[in-house]
Design a protein around this motif. Structure first.
Motif, PDB file in Angstrom:
ATOM      1  N   SER A 104      23.548  41.174  35.693  1.00  0.00           N
ATOM      2  CA  SER A 104      22.576  41.187  34.592  1.00  0.00           C
ATOM      3  C   SER A 104      22.500  39.785  34.015  1.00  0.00           C
ATOM      4  CB  SER A 104      23.057  42.160  33.512  1.00  0.00           C
ATOM      5  OG  SER A 104      22.394  41.897  32.290  1.00  0.00           O
ATOM      6  N   ILE A 105      21.316  39.400  33.504  1.00  0.00           N
ATOM      7  CA  ILE A 105      21.247  38.075  32.869  1.00  0.00           C
ATOM      8  C   ILE A 105      21.419  38.187  31.358  1.00  0.00           C
ATOM      9  CG2 ILE A 105      19.891  37.004  34.709  1.00  0.00           C
ATOM     10  CD1 ILE A 105      17.457  37.190  32.680  1.00  0.00           C
ATOM     11  N   GLY A 106      21.606  39.371  30.827  1.00  0.00           N
ATOM     12  CA  GLY A 106      21.841  39.488  29.385  1.00  0.00           C
ATOM     13  C   GLY A 106      21.522  40.890  28.913  1.00  0.00           C
ATOM     14  N   ASP A 107      21.917  41.162  27.680  1.00  0.00           N
ATOM     15  CA  ASP A 107      21.771  42.513  27.136  1.00  0.00           C
ATOM     16  C   ASP A 107      20.381  42.771  26.569  1.00  0.00           C
ATOM     17  OD1 ASP A 107      24.291  43.102  27.893  1.00  0.00           O
ATOM     18  OD2 ASP A 107      25.200  42.738  25.931  1.00  0.00           O
ATOM     19  N   TYR A 108      19.390  42.685  27.429  1.00  0.00           N
ATOM     20  CA  TYR A 108      18.020  43.025  27.086  1.00  0.00           C
ATOM     21  C   TYR A 108      17.388  43.480  28.392  1.00  0.00           C
ATOM     22  CZ  TYR A 108      18.254  38.199  28.544  1.00  0.00           C
ATOM     23  OH  TYR A 108      18.588  37.052  29.209  1.00  0.00           O
ATOM     24  N   VAL A 109      16.325  44.288  28.285  1.00  0.00           N
ATOM     25  CA  VAL A 109      15.742  44.845  29.505  1.00  0.00           C
ATOM     26  C   VAL A 109      14.375  44.226  29.762  1.00  0.00           C
ATOM     27  CG1 VAL A 109      15.036  46.962  30.669  1.00  0.00           C
ATOM     28  CG2 VAL A 109      17.011  46.984  29.133  1.00  0.00           C
ATOM     29  N   LEU A 110      14.193  43.678  30.947  1.00  0.00           N
ATOM     30  CA  LEU A 110      12.910  43.103  31.347  1.00  0.00           C
ATOM     31  C   LEU A 110      12.147  44.120  32.187  1.00  0.00           C
ATOM     32  CD1 LEU A 110      14.268  39.569  32.259  1.00  0.00           C
ATOM     33  CD2 LEU A 110      13.232  40.315  30.134  1.00  0.00           C
ATOM     34  N   THR A 111      10.888  43.802  32.511  1.00  0.00           N
ATOM     35  CA  THR A 111      10.071  44.772  33.248  1.00  0.00           C
ATOM     36  C   THR A 111      10.449  44.849  34.722  1.00  0.00           C
ATOM     37  OG1 THR A 111       8.403  43.076  33.595  1.00  0.00           O
ATOM     38  CG2 THR A 111       8.071  44.556  31.721  1.00  0.00           C
ATOM     39  N   VAL A 162      22.306  42.672  43.461  1.00  0.00           N
ATOM     40  CA  VAL A 162      21.154  43.349  42.887  1.00  0.00           C
ATOM     41  C   VAL A 162      21.064  43.010  41.408  1.00  0.00           C
ATOM     42  CG1 VAL A 162      22.465  45.518  42.701  1.00  0.00           C
ATOM     43  CG2 VAL A 162      20.000  45.582  42.513  1.00  0.00           C
ATOM     44  N   MET A 163      19.853  42.624  40.969  1.00  0.00           N
ATOM     45  CA  MET A 163      19.639  42.291  39.564  1.00  0.00           C
ATOM     46  C   MET A 163      19.369  43.583  38.807  1.00  0.00           C
ATOM     47  SD  MET A 163      20.017  39.127  40.098  1.00  0.00           S
ATOM     48  CE  MET A 163      20.142  38.797  38.344  1.00  0.00           C
ATOM     49  N   THR A 164      20.164  43.861  37.811  1.00  0.00           N
ATOM     50  CA  THR A 164      19.987  45.071  37.005  1.00  0.00           C
ATOM     51  C   THR A 164      20.638  44.881  35.638  1.00  0.00           C
ATOM     52  OG1 THR A 164      20.812  47.356  36.736  1.00  0.00           O
ATOM     53  CG2 THR A 164      21.892  46.039  38.406  1.00  0.00           C
ATOM     54  N   PRO A 165      20.013  45.447  34.583  1.00  0.00           N
ATOM     55  CA  PRO A 165      20.615  45.277  33.252  1.00  0.00           C
ATOM     56  C   PRO A 165      21.988  45.932  33.145  1.00  0.00           C
ATOM     57  CG  PRO A 165      18.629  46.660  33.146  1.00  0.00           C
ATOM     58  CD  PRO A 165      18.727  46.148  34.540  1.00  0.00           C
TER      59      PRO A 165
HETATM   60  N1  ADE Z   1      16.181  43.895  35.224  1.00  0.00           N
HETATM   61  C1  ADE Z   1      15.656  44.201  34.008  1.00  0.00           C
HETATM   62  N2  ADE Z   1      16.345  43.639  33.022  1.00  0.00           N
HETATM   63  C2  ADE Z   1      17.343  42.905  33.612  1.00  0.00           C
HETATM   64  C3  ADE Z   1      18.390  42.087  33.131  1.00  0.00           C
HETATM   65  N3  ADE Z   1      18.575  41.894  31.817  1.00  0.00           N
HETATM   66  N4  ADE Z   1      19.206  41.510  34.023  1.00  0.00           N
HETATM   67  C4  ADE Z   1      19.049  41.718  35.339  1.00  0.00           C
HETATM   68  N5  ADE Z   1      18.088  42.481  35.855  1.00  0.00           N
HETATM   69  C5  ADE Z   1      17.231  43.073  35.016  1.00  0.00           C
END
Ligand code: ADE
Length: 248
Positions: free
Chosen positions: A131-138, A86-89
């Motif tokens: 997570s792909i990095g320490d920032y939050v996408l929509t 699961v992709m999540t920050p």
């Molecule tokens: N969903 C929102 N931001 C994300 C992030 N930085 N990495 C993975 N999932 C995300």
């Protein structure tokens, strides 16, 4: 490798999975992509995929029912048991080591979340959060695409024979990549460094090493701590540090 993506925006994946290297890998049968719409599995009247959070708070939470039913249905579409991501920050950070490990799997199932989060009961069905990095996408769609692209480069046959996933920034030496040039030797008054034109490969390698050290020193000094450095590298880095101090 078979990759199943679970999303409420499957159309977002059309372009990225059919163009360039990923498109070619999929045409060659090396990769197989399937984007599934979670909404199709919603059992409520309006095909909702979210609801208010228990305990209050801002935003909406993705419902467990459509996601769990989608996971079950998609898992059953092929014999291999997928690694469930699961992709999540809040996940562990994607690294080349993790991408290399995932590239060995026969099958991945990637859940792209949205809104404030996903009902935590879904998380218990998953193998890991990334997570792909320490920032939050929509949403998790772009992170899912980043993961797929990054993992695919480590699958044999995805890159052309002259390219190597190991050869670039972050792999091998632990340094950032040196600058590259192609023809013409001069353009808009800007000349290609002389050393690259004379065919002296020992000199070229020395120059490239220095340039890689310089780029890493300027942009990602943190990487130098883990990089494999020899005495000459260290001497050059001291020189760069000295110059920097003088210019400050
Ligand atoms: N969903 C929102 N931001 C994300 C992030 N930085 N990495 C993975 N999932 C995300």
């Amino acid at each position: 490798m078979r990759i199943d993506i679970l999303t409420i925006f499957p159309e977002m994946f059309d372009g990225i999975l059919s163009a360039s290297m990923l498109g070619r890998a999929s045409a060659n049968g090396i990769l197989e992509f399937h984007a599934h719409n979670i909404r199709d599995y919603s059992l409520n009247k309006h095909h909702n995929t979210d609801d208010y959070p228990y305990g209050g708070g801002a935003g909406m939470v993705m419902l467990a029912q459509p996601i769990m039913d989608c996971i079950d249905a998609v898992t059953a579409m092929s014999e291999a048991k997928p690694r469930r991501i699961v992709m999540t920050p809040r996940g562990k950070t994607l690294t080349p080591e993790l991408a290399m490990e995932l590239a060995k799997e026969e099958r991945l199932l990637i859940l792209a979340g949205h809104y404030e989060g996903i009902d935590e009961r879904v998380m218990e069905l998953m193998d890991e959060e990334i997570s792909i990095g320490d920032y939050v996408l929509t949403g998790g769609e772009l992170p899912a695409m980043v993961l797929i692209d990054c993992v695919s480069r480590f699958i044999p046959g995805v890159l052309g024979s002259s390219e190597s996933a190991e050869d670039e920034s972050f792999s091998g030496s632990g340094l950032l990549e040196y600058p590259q040039y192609t023809r013409p030797a001069e353009y808009r008054g800007l000349a290609v460094p002389e050393v690259l034109l004379n065919g002296n490969h020992a000199e070229i390698n020395k120059w490239r090493r220095k340039q890689a050290l310089k780029k890493t020193f300027e942009n990602r000094p943190d990487l130098l701590e883990k990089a494999e450095l020899n005495d000459k590298d260290r001497a050059y880095l001291s020189e760069l540090a000295e110059n920097k101090r003088e210019n400050e």
